[in-house]
Design a protein around this motif. Structure first.
Motif, mmCIF file in Angstrom:
data_model
loop_
_atom_site.group_PDB
_atom_site.id
_atom_site.type_symbol
_atom_site.label_atom_id
_atom_site.label_comp_id
_atom_site.label_asym_id
_atom_site.label_seq_id
_atom_site.Cartn_x
_atom_site.Cartn_y
_atom_site.Cartn_z
ATOM 1 N N PRO A 171 0.916 -1.308 0.105
ATOM 2 C CA PRO A 171 -0.011 -0.088 -0.057
ATOM 3 C C PRO A 171 0.731 1.070 0.088
ATOM 4 C CG PRO A 171 -0.986 -1.530 1.546
ATOM 5 C CD PRO A 171 0.408 -2.067 1.108
ATOM 6 N N LEU A 172 1.997 1.271 0.663
ATOM 7 C CA LEU A 172 2.700 2.517 0.792
ATOM 8 C C LEU A 172 3.425 2.599 -0.767
ATOM 9 C CD1 LEU A 172 4.469 2.228 4.126
ATOM 10 C CD2 LEU A 172 2.526 3.593 3.550
ATOM 11 N N SER A 173 3.923 1.560 -1.223
ATOM 12 C CA SER A 173 4.697 1.766 -2.405
ATOM 13 C C SER A 173 3.537 2.159 -3.960
ATOM 14 C CB SER A 173 5.258 0.366 -2.850
ATOM 15 O OG SER A 173 6.306 0.071 -1.784
ATOM 16 N N VAL A 180 3.652 9.804 -8.222
ATOM 17 C CA VAL A 180 4.313 10.105 -9.264
ATOM 18 C C VAL A 180 3.664 10.236 -10.477
ATOM 19 C CG1 VAL A 180 6.236 9.271 -10.740
ATOM 20 C CG2 VAL A 180 6.548 8.996 -8.315
ATOM 21 N N MET A 181 2.801 9.467 -10.649
ATOM 22 C CA MET A 181 1.847 9.420 -11.851
ATOM 23 C C MET A 181 0.933 10.731 -12.305
ATOM 24 S SD MET A 181 1.477 5.548 -13.005
ATOM 25 C CE MET A 181 0.306 4.886 -11.343
ATOM 26 N N GLU A 182 0.441 10.931 -10.965
ATOM 27 C CA GLU A 182 -0.784 11.738 -10.952
ATOM 28 C C GLU A 182 0.024 13.193 -10.859
ATOM 29 O OE1 GLU A 182 -3.389 10.680 -7.688
ATOM 30 O OE2 GLU A 182 -4.136 9.116 -8.602
ATOM 31 N N ARG A 183 0.768 13.491 -10.171
ATOM 32 C CA ARG A 183 1.542 14.522 -10.041
ATOM 33 C C ARG A 183 2.739 14.875 -10.875
ATOM 34 N NH1 ARG A 183 -2.225 17.945 -8.011
ATOM 35 N NH2 ARG A 183 -3.403 17.097 -6.395
ATOM 36 N N ALA A 184 2.961 14.462 -12.037
ATOM 37 C CA ALA A 184 4.072 14.396 -12.831
ATOM 38 C C ALA A 184 4.232 15.876 -13.097
ATOM 39 C CB ALA A 184 4.046 13.506 -14.027
ATOM 40 N N LEU A 197 10.426 6.095 -12.374
ATOM 41 C CA LEU A 197 10.228 5.105 -13.420
ATOM 42 C C LEU A 197 10.214 3.948 -12.769
ATOM 43 C CD1 LEU A 197 11.251 6.858 -16.659
ATOM 44 C CD2 LEU A 197 9.097 7.050 -15.567
ATOM 45 N N GLN A 198 11.454 3.640 -12.212
ATOM 46 C CA GLN A 198 11.769 2.229 -11.455
ATOM 47 C C GLN A 198 10.822 1.945 -10.593
ATOM 48 O OE1 GLN A 198 15.668 1.593 -10.381
ATOM 49 N NE2 GLN A 198 15.494 -0.336 -9.672
ATOM 50 N N LEU A 199 10.472 2.983 -9.757
ATOM 51 C CA LEU A 199 9.519 2.529 -8.607
ATOM 52 C C LEU A 199 8.011 2.097 -9.290
ATOM 53 C CD1 LEU A 199 8.432 2.854 -5.751
ATOM 54 C CD2 LEU A 199 8.081 5.440 -6.160
ATOM 55 N N VAL A 200 7.583 3.005 -10.225
ATOM 56 C CA VAL A 200 6.160 2.526 -11.074
ATOM 57 C C VAL A 200 6.336 1.251 -11.579
ATOM 58 C CG1 VAL A 200 4.625 3.419 -12.952
ATOM 59 C CG2 VAL A 200 5.872 4.937 -11.441
ATOM 60 N N HIS A 202 8.361 -1.207 -10.607
ATOM 61 C CA HIS A 202 8.351 -2.316 -9.536
ATOM 62 C C HIS A 202 7.014 -2.406 -8.844
ATOM 63 C CE1 HIS A 202 9.975 -4.164 -5.826
ATOM 64 N NE2 HIS A 202 9.332 -3.353 -5.269
ATOM 65 N N VAL A 203 6.278 -1.455 -8.714
ATOM 66 C CA VAL A 203 4.958 -1.439 -7.941
ATOM 67 C C VAL A 203 3.965 -2.310 -9.031
ATOM 68 C CG1 VAL A 203 2.736 -0.399 -7.143
ATOM 69 C CG2 VAL A 203 5.200 0.643 -6.525
ATOM 70 N N SER A 204 4.000 -1.817 -10.293
ATOM 71 C CA SER A 204 3.005 -2.692 -11.182
ATOM 72 C C SER A 204 3.535 -4.213 -11.358
ATOM 73 C CB SER A 204 3.493 -1.954 -12.712
ATOM 74 O OG SER A 204 2.845 -0.708 -12.553
ATOM 75 N N ALA A 205 4.646 -4.568 -11.331
ATOM 76 C CA ALA A 205 5.319 -5.924 -11.243
ATOM 77 C C ALA A 205 4.670 -6.827 -10.133
ATOM 78 C CB ALA A 205 6.835 -5.990 -11.467
ATOM 79 N N TYR A 206 4.796 -6.070 -9.010
ATOM 80 C CA TYR A 206 4.506 -6.619 -7.560
ATOM 81 C C TYR A 206 2.982 -6.770 -7.510
ATOM 82 C CZ TYR A 206 8.185 -7.643 -4.755
ATOM 83 O OH TYR A 206 9.305 -8.217 -3.825
ATOM 84 N N LYS A 207 2.085 -5.920 -8.206
ATOM 85 C CA LYS A 207 0.626 -6.266 -8.339
ATOM 86 C C LYS A 207 0.310 -7.507 -9.213
ATOM 87 C CE LYS A 207 -0.900 -1.471 -8.258
ATOM 88 N NZ LYS A 207 -1.440 -0.350 -9.001
ATOM 89 N N VAL A 208 1.007 -7.718 -10.171
ATOM 90 C CA VAL A 208 0.855 -9.045 -10.926
ATOM 91 C C VAL A 208 1.350 -10.400 -10.042
ATOM 92 C CG1 VAL A 208 1.620 -10.502 -12.734
ATOM 93 C CG2 VAL A 208 1.087 -8.010 -12.961
ATOM 94 N N ILE A 209 2.452 -9.961 -9.208
ATOM 95 C CA ILE A 209 2.960 -11.168 -8.334
ATOM 96 C C ILE A 209 2.093 -11.653 -7.389
ATOM 97 C CG2 ILE A 209 4.727 -11.684 -6.697
ATOM 98 C CD1 ILE A 209 6.663 -10.231 -8.440
ATOM 99 N N LEU A 210 1.331 -10.470 -6.668
ATOM 100 C CA LEU A 210 0.499 -10.770 -5.596
ATOM 101 C C LEU A 210 -0.760 -11.588 -6.180
ATOM 102 C CD1 LEU A 210 0.878 -7.326 -3.467
ATOM 103 C CD2 LEU A 210 1.645 -9.714 -2.882
ATOM 104 N N LYS A 211 -1.368 -10.997 -7.334
ATOM 105 C CA LYS A 211 -2.617 -11.733 -7.658
ATOM 106 C C LYS A 211 -2.144 -13.349 -8.136
ATOM 107 C CE LYS A 211 -4.833 -7.696 -9.765
ATOM 108 N NZ LYS A 211 -5.512 -7.446 -11.030
ATOM 109 N N GLN A 212 -0.995 -13.469 -8.380
ATOM 110 C CA GLN A 212 -0.589 -15.037 -8.812
ATOM 111 C C GLN A 212 -0.632 -15.616 -7.382
ATOM 112 O OE1 GLN A 212 3.001 -14.740 -10.955
ATOM 113 N NE2 GLN A 212 1.868 -14.056 -12.624
#
Length: 212
Positions: A171-173, A180-184, A197-200, A202-212
């Motif tokens: 949730p924090l990440s 970053v995306m909303e206030r670019a 960009l690496q943070l965004v 990383h968070v997108s990849a972990y969303k997929v991992i958590l769903k798996q």
């Protein structure tokens, strides 16, 4: 015997005097109409014709004084306008800069720093909590924790790590990535920092991992 001028010579001298008096009187009248100062000059006669030059000098002096005063007023007005315009422009630029910096700190960099700091503190707290559990005397550092998770993906360390990621770290990440995306538009510079960009990513990849 005393010689007397002839009547014709006397008449000629009288005519010249009268013509000179008329000319000087006309010049005095013109000067009087142009400048009130000329009125103080005595009436011109054939013997006072130099006053004609004094009258013209007074007119020219008054006109020059008026022109200098007018030009001085115009110059001071122009300088005042330029100074006021430049001061107003610099004040507006400074105010806009201060407002932008305040908005950046309030809506982007401040919350982003809070999220990342809280995420780092939560991760350190997780490692310390897992290392202090009974039966894990050999685990003391972050590297030992990561090694335990990789060696046994179904072990207690891995289970604790997944729980912390799902409930605290993710949730924090996710909040930081959304900032970053909303206030670019509030980011400093003309390009996005690669770490953000690496943070965004990383968070997108972990969303997929958590769903798996």
């Amino acid at each position: 015997a005393e010689q007397r001028p002839s009547d014709s010579a006397t008449d000629s001298t009288g005519d010249d005097a009268r013509l000179l008096q008329r000319a000087t009187c006309k010049a005095h009248a013109r000067c009087t109409a142009l400048s009130p100062r000329a009125r103080v000059i005595p009436s011109l006669t054939p013997r006072t014709w130099p006053f004609r030059f004094r009258c013209c000098s007074a007119v020219l002096s008054e006109q020059m004084s008026t022109a200098v005063a007018t030009l001085s007023s115009i110059g001071l007005a122009c300088l005042s306008y330029v100074f006021t315009t430049m001061h107003t422009l610099r004040s507006e630029q400074h105010k806009n800069l201060v407002d932008r910096v305040g908005q950046q700190l309030k809506t982007l960099y401040g919350p982003l720093l809070a999220c990342l700091t809280a995420s780092k503190s939560s991760y350190d707290a997780m490692v310390q909590q897992v290392c202090k559990q009974p039966g894990r005397r050999g685990m003391r550092t972050d590297a030992d924790f990561k090694m335990a998770v990789r060696n046994d993906p179904r072990g207690p360390e891995a289970e604790a790590y997944r729980a912390w990621v799902k409930e605290v770290l993710m949730p924090l990440s996710n909040r930081a990535a959304n900032l970053v995306m909303e206030r670019a538009d509030l980011l400093e510079g003309t390009s996005i920092e690669p770490l953000l960009l690496q943070l965004v990513a990383h968070v997108s990849a972990y969303k997929v991992i958590l769903k798996q």
